[in-house]
Each structure stands twice: as structure tokens, then as C-alpha cells.
Design an enzyme around this catalytic site. Structure first.
Site, PDB file in Angstrom:
ATOM      1  CB  CYS A 115      34.519  37.391  44.976  1.00 48.90           C
ATOM      2  SG  CYS A 115      35.487  38.663  45.791  1.00 48.90           S
ATOM      3  CG  HIS A 252      36.938  35.487  42.313  1.00 50.14           C
ATOM      4  ND1 HIS A 252      36.636  36.689  41.717  1.00 50.14           N
ATOM      5  CD2 HIS A 252      37.522  35.796  43.502  1.00 50.14           C
ATOM      6  CE1 HIS A 252      37.005  37.679  42.510  1.00 50.14           C
ATOM      7  NE2 HIS A 252      37.547  37.163  43.602  1.00 50.14           N
ATOM      8  CG  ASN A 282      39.550  40.251  43.852  1.00 52.65           C
ATOM      9  OD1 ASN A 282      38.470  40.262  43.265  1.00 52.65           O
ATOM     10  ND2 ASN A 282      39.735  39.651  45.013  1.00 52.65           N
TER      11      ASN A 282
HETATM   12  N1  ACO Z   1      54.019  44.889  49.658  1.00 50.31           N
HETATM   13  C1  ACO Z   1      55.070  44.451  50.380  1.00 50.31           C
HETATM   14  N2  ACO Z   1      54.933  43.688  51.484  1.00 50.31           N
HETATM   15  C2  ACO Z   1      53.684  43.374  51.862  1.00 50.31           C
HETATM   16  C3  ACO Z   1      52.555  43.792  51.154  1.00 50.31           C
HETATM   17  C4  ACO Z   1      52.758  44.583  50.007  1.00 50.31           C
HETATM   18  N3  ACO Z   1      51.733  45.049  49.272  1.00 50.31           N
HETATM   19  N4  ACO Z   1      51.449  43.311  51.755  1.00 50.31           N
HETATM   20  C5  ACO Z   1      51.869  42.595  52.811  1.00 50.31           C
HETATM   21  N5  ACO Z   1      53.213  42.628  52.884  1.00 50.31           N
HETATM   22  C6  ACO Z   1      54.080  42.016  53.862  1.00 50.31           C
HETATM   23  C7  ACO Z   1      53.356  41.653  55.115  1.00 50.31           C
HETATM   24  O1  ACO Z   1      53.240  42.787  55.958  1.00 50.31           O
HETATM   25  C8  ACO Z   1      54.277  40.606  55.701  1.00 50.31           C
HETATM   26  O2  ACO Z   1      55.330  41.251  56.332  1.00 50.31           O
HETATM   27  P1  ACO Z   1      55.864  40.746  57.761  1.00 50.31           P
HETATM   28  O3  ACO Z   1      56.287  39.312  57.531  1.00 50.31           O
HETATM   29  O4  ACO Z   1      57.001  41.684  58.045  1.00 50.31           O
HETATM   30  O5  ACO Z   1      54.700  40.882  58.665  1.00 50.31           O
HETATM   31  C9  ACO Z   1      54.849  39.919  54.459  1.00 50.31           C
HETATM   32  O6  ACO Z   1      54.588  40.790  53.360  1.00 50.31           O
HETATM   33  C10 ACO Z   1      54.284  38.578  54.174  1.00 50.31           C
HETATM   34  O7  ACO Z   1      52.895  38.629  54.252  1.00 50.31           O
HETATM   35  P2  ACO Z   1      52.058  37.335  54.074  1.00 50.31           P
HETATM   36  O8  ACO Z   1      50.695  37.676  54.513  1.00 50.31           O
HETATM   37  O9  ACO Z   1      52.742  36.145  54.634  1.00 50.31           O
HETATM   38  O10 ACO Z   1      52.048  37.169  52.479  1.00 50.31           O
HETATM   39  P3  ACO Z   1      51.345  36.049  51.690  1.00 50.31           P
HETATM   40  O11 ACO Z   1      52.341  35.240  50.964  1.00 50.31           O
HETATM   41  O12 ACO Z   1      50.313  35.331  52.474  1.00 50.31           O
HETATM   42  O13 ACO Z   1      50.548  36.908  50.597  1.00 50.31           O
HETATM   43  C11 ACO Z   1      48.326  37.698  50.112  1.00 50.31           C
HETATM   44  C12 ACO Z   1      49.536  37.842  51.007  1.00 50.31           C
HETATM   45  C13 ACO Z   1      48.738  38.004  48.699  1.00 50.31           C
HETATM   46  C14 ACO Z   1      47.241  38.673  50.550  1.00 50.31           C
HETATM   47  C15 ACO Z   1      47.828  36.239  50.238  1.00 50.31           C
HETATM   48  O14 ACO Z   1      47.590  35.898  51.563  1.00 50.31           O
HETATM   49  C16 ACO Z   1      46.596  36.004  49.447  1.00 50.31           C
HETATM   50  O15 ACO Z   1      46.634  35.973  48.242  1.00 50.31           O
HETATM   51  N6  ACO Z   1      45.501  35.746  50.106  1.00 50.31           N
HETATM   52  C17 ACO Z   1      44.240  35.552  49.407  1.00 50.31           C
HETATM   53  C18 ACO Z   1      43.447  36.711  49.688  1.00 50.31           C
HETATM   54  C19 ACO Z   1      42.902  37.379  48.502  1.00 50.31           C
HETATM   55  O16 ACO Z   1      43.260  37.202  47.352  1.00 50.31           O
HETATM   56  N7  ACO Z   1      41.944  38.182  48.830  1.00 50.31           N
HETATM   57  C20 ACO Z   1      41.253  38.932  47.873  1.00 50.31           C
HETATM   58  C21 ACO Z   1      39.867  39.051  48.248  1.00 50.31           C
HETATM   59  S1  ACO Z   1      39.198  37.528  48.558  1.00 50.31           S
HETATM   60  C22 ACO Z   1      38.538  36.900  47.231  1.00 50.31           C
HETATM   61  O17 ACO Z   1      38.435  37.562  46.236  1.00 50.31           O
HETATM   62  C23 ACO Z   1      38.068  35.517  47.301  1.00 50.31           C
END
Ligand code: ACO
Length: 325
Positions: A115, A252, A282
Site C-alpha cells: 500500500c 492511504h 482499499n
Molecule cells: N462481517 C461481519 N463480521 C465480521 C466480518 C465481516 N465482514 N469480519 C470479521 N467479523 C467478525 C469477526 O469474526 C469477529 O467476530 P468474533 O468476535 O465472533 O470472533 C468480530 O467481527 C469482530 O472482529 P474484530 O476483528 O474485533 O473487528 P475490528 O473492530 O477489529 O475490525 C477490521 C476489523 C475492520 C479488519 C479492523 O481490524 C481493521 O480495520 N484493521 C485494519 C486492517 C486493514 O484495514 N487492513 C487493510 C490492509 S492493510 C493496509 O492497507 C495498511
């Protein structure tokens, strides 16, 4: 004092036609619009249907050349930031050189910094221009991430989209102050100790497959806000400006909560923070040049604006650029 600077003189972008909504995704995996919107800020993303990374790069390049009133014959270099090339080798840049009919000898190179790829590519080009090695370059960030997303994994498949953004960068003269037009400062970073935190889990010399995106979402989230803010603050400091002098920041586009976190850390009001993640998702290396081009052609970014670009991605890699458009 006169010195060589690099200025961005043309912008272009291309998004595949197919739009995938959160509701569409709710029929593919166990998810829903409300979860995706509140956790990521993403509503829709574009998905390629058979168009390759070079296909969308080609269209973005044509638009950028037109907006710079140039032809491919004017280019000394083509550089494409991507993790989703058409072939393992040669480069997407070489394919573009063929399709655009670039001049004999123009340098072709792809750069792999996930990214952060566009900011890495822009930094390479800026330095080559300032050393006098090239005068004009086509800099592209382009991805067809839909090819490396596991469409059965709800943790990742809702996050990504496809697209390409392009910029024409050309040598100009400046006087060494922050009033100059062009790239005023760049700074790159990496920390390989996070190699496994965000990874496409295949490769030529390991699995002989392209692999799928996997990540430790929470670890990425925590790191991203600090890294993006650090890179932005550093390039502003290098050029002797503060966030009050800045017209826009383009972080980003990974997640709205990361973007808002960066805006807060930099003390920037909401209207100065450009957001496209809602309709692009993204798009990795494409996210910043897509945002630049879309906002430039919509008239929101104007000549003379001072813009901070800041990116972070797999590696971890991160970096920033301060640009007066
Ligand atoms: N729909 C519904 N539920 C979901 C989904 C979905 N698409 N994806 C995950 N869940 C569930 C999980 O399984 C979890 O369930 P559980 O508690 O029963 O296990 C629950 O939702 C909560 O998951 P968390 O991981 O706590 O959710 P969080 O608030 O952390 O959000 C996310 C997840 C959006 C991925 C967040 O961690 C994030 O934004 N991280 C940054 C990563 C990112 O943006 N990466 C992109 C590439 S990196 C880059 O470009 C720099």
C-alpha cells in the site's frame, strides 16, 4: 538559490466498471452492510471482470498524459507500484511501454511496497529527477486485488477493491522554499519485523501460487495510525511547514477509522482529510493516486494546493510526500 524539483503535471485514473456493494457481499459471506460501514467506512468497491492490472493502468496513463498535454514519447521512465502484476516478469511498466508506444530506452520498473507503493515510486522518481537522470516520468499505482482476495473469508474480502491511478512527474526549477511547486519533501520507512502481520501467503519460490491476503487486523490498525501520522509530520517538518499550512492530507485509504485517527493526530479539520475509501475500498498502491486524480479532475484539488500524501502497507512499509500541486 535555484534547484531542480519534480512537479506533478498530469493526473489520471481508471476504475473497473463493476461495482460490488456491501449487500452483494452479504450474499457471498456471513456479513452485512451495517458491519462493513461502521467498522471500515466502505460502501462500494470496483471489481475487475477480466481486466488486468495493465489494462486499467493503460487507461489511467492515457488520461494522465492527456491532462499533462504530453504523449508517451515524452516519457523517460515508467514506474508501476503494484502487488498484482499481469506476469511475474516482465513488469507492468514494460507492458505499458509497449501499449503506449513509449520511446526507445525509456526506463521501465515495477515497485513492490504494497500500500506504500505509490509513495515509494514517487520518491524514486523525485530523486532520479533531482539527480538529473530523467526529466519526465509516468508514475502509476494499480491493483487488481480481487484476484488475491479469498472471497470466502469475511475478515478480508469486504476490505479491498481494484483500480489504477497515474501521475506525470516532470523536472522543474524551484528556489528551495516551501512556496515552490512540486515535491517538497519525501521520507520512506520500513520495519521487516512485521513481515507476517499483513501478507499475501503465496509466491513463486514458496507455494508457486499467488496466494491470498491475510492479516492481523488489530496489529495493522494500531501500527497504521502512528505510521501514517509520523510520515506526514516528518515531511511537513522537513519542508518547514505545519498542518495549518496544509490544504489537504491524503492518507492511504484502508479504513475510515484509521483515516479519522490520522486527521485527529495531525490536528486537521475533517474537510482537509480526503476520503475515497467509501467508494473505492482499499486499493493498496492505487489508493493515493486514485484519490489525487479523482479530486483533481473534480476541481477539489487545485494548482497551488499543499498536499500531504501518507501511506502504510505490508512489510511493514510506510512513507510520506509533501507536494505543492
Ligand atoms: N462481517 C461481519 N463480521 C465480521 C466480518 C465481516 N465482514 N469480519 C470479521 N467479523 C467478525 C469477526 O469474526 C469477529 O467476530 P468474533 O468476535 O465472533 O470472533 C468480530 O467481527 C469482530 O472482529 P474484530 O476483528 O474485533 O473487528 P475490528 O473492530 O477489529 O475490525 C477490521 C476489523 C475492520 C479488519 C479492523 O481490524 C481493521 O480495520 N484493521 C485494519 C486492517 C486493514 O484495514 N487492513 C487493510 C490492509 S492493510 C493496509 O492497507 C495498511
Amino acid at each position: 538559490m535555484t534547484l531542480i524539483r519534480s512537479e506533478i503535471v498530469g493526473f489520471g485514473h481508471c476504475l473497473p466498471q463493476k461495482v460490488l456493494t456491501n449487500d452483494d457481499l452479504s450474499h457471498m459471506v456471513d456479513t452485512n452492510d451495517e458491519w462493513i460501514r461502521t467498522r471500515t467506512g466502505i460502501c462500494t468497491r470496483h471489481i475487475s471482470e477480466g481486466e488486468t492490472t495493465s489494462d486499467i493502468s493503460f487507461k489511467a496513463a492515457q488520461m494522465a498524459l492527456k491532462s499533462a498535454s504530453m504523449t508517451a514519447q515524452d516519457l523517460d521512465m515508467i514506474i508501476v507500484a503494484t502487488v498484482t502484476p499481469d506476469n511475474t516478469t516482465p513488469t507492468v511498466a514494460a507492458k505499458l511501454s509497449k501499449r503506449l508506444e513509449a520511446k526507445y530506452g525509456a526506463i521501465c520498473m515495477d515497485i513492490s511496497a504494497a500500500c506504500s507503493g505509490f509513495v515509494y515510486a514517487l520518491t524514486v522518481v523525485d530523486n532520479m529527477i533531482r539527480l538529473g537522470q530523467i526529466k519526465t516520468a509516468l508514475v502509476i499505482g494499480a491493483e487488481t486485488l480481487s484476484n488475491i482476495v479469498d472471497w470466502t473469508d469475511r475478515n478480508t474480502c469486504v476490505l479491498f477493491g481494484d483500480g489504477a491511478g497515474a501521475a506525470i512527474v516532470r523536472a522543474t526549477q524551484g528556489n528551495g522554499t516551501a512556496e515552490d511547486t512540486g515535491i517538497l519533501a519525501t521520507k520512506l520507512y520500513a520495519d521487516g519485523s512485521h513481515y507476517d502481520n499483513l501478507i499475501i501467503n503465496g509466491g513463486v519460490s514458496t507455494t508457486r501460487t499467488a496466494g491470498y491476503v491475510t492479516m492481523d487486523g488489530k496489529e495493522v490498525f494500531k501500527f497504521a495510525v502512528n505510521a501514517l501520522s509520523q510520515a506526514a509530520e516528518t515531511v511537513m517538518e522537513m519542508a518547514g511547514v505545519s498542518s495549518k499550512d496544509v490544504d489537504f492530507v491524503i492518507p492511504h485509504q484502508a479504513n475510515i477509522r484509521i483515516i479519522e485517527g490520522v486527521g485527529k493526530k495531525l490536528n486537521l479539520p475533517e474537510e482537509k482529510v480526503i476520503v475515497t475509501v467509501d467508494h473505492h475500498g482499499n486499493t493498496s498502491a492505487a489508493s493515493i493516486p486514485l484519490a489525487l486524480s479523482e479530486n483533481y479532475h473534480a476541481g477539489r484539488l487545485k494548482k497551488g494546493d499543499l498536499v500531504v500524501l501518507t501511506a502504510m502497507g505490508a512489510g511493514f512499509t510506510w512513507g510520506g510526500a509533501l507536494v505543492r500541486i
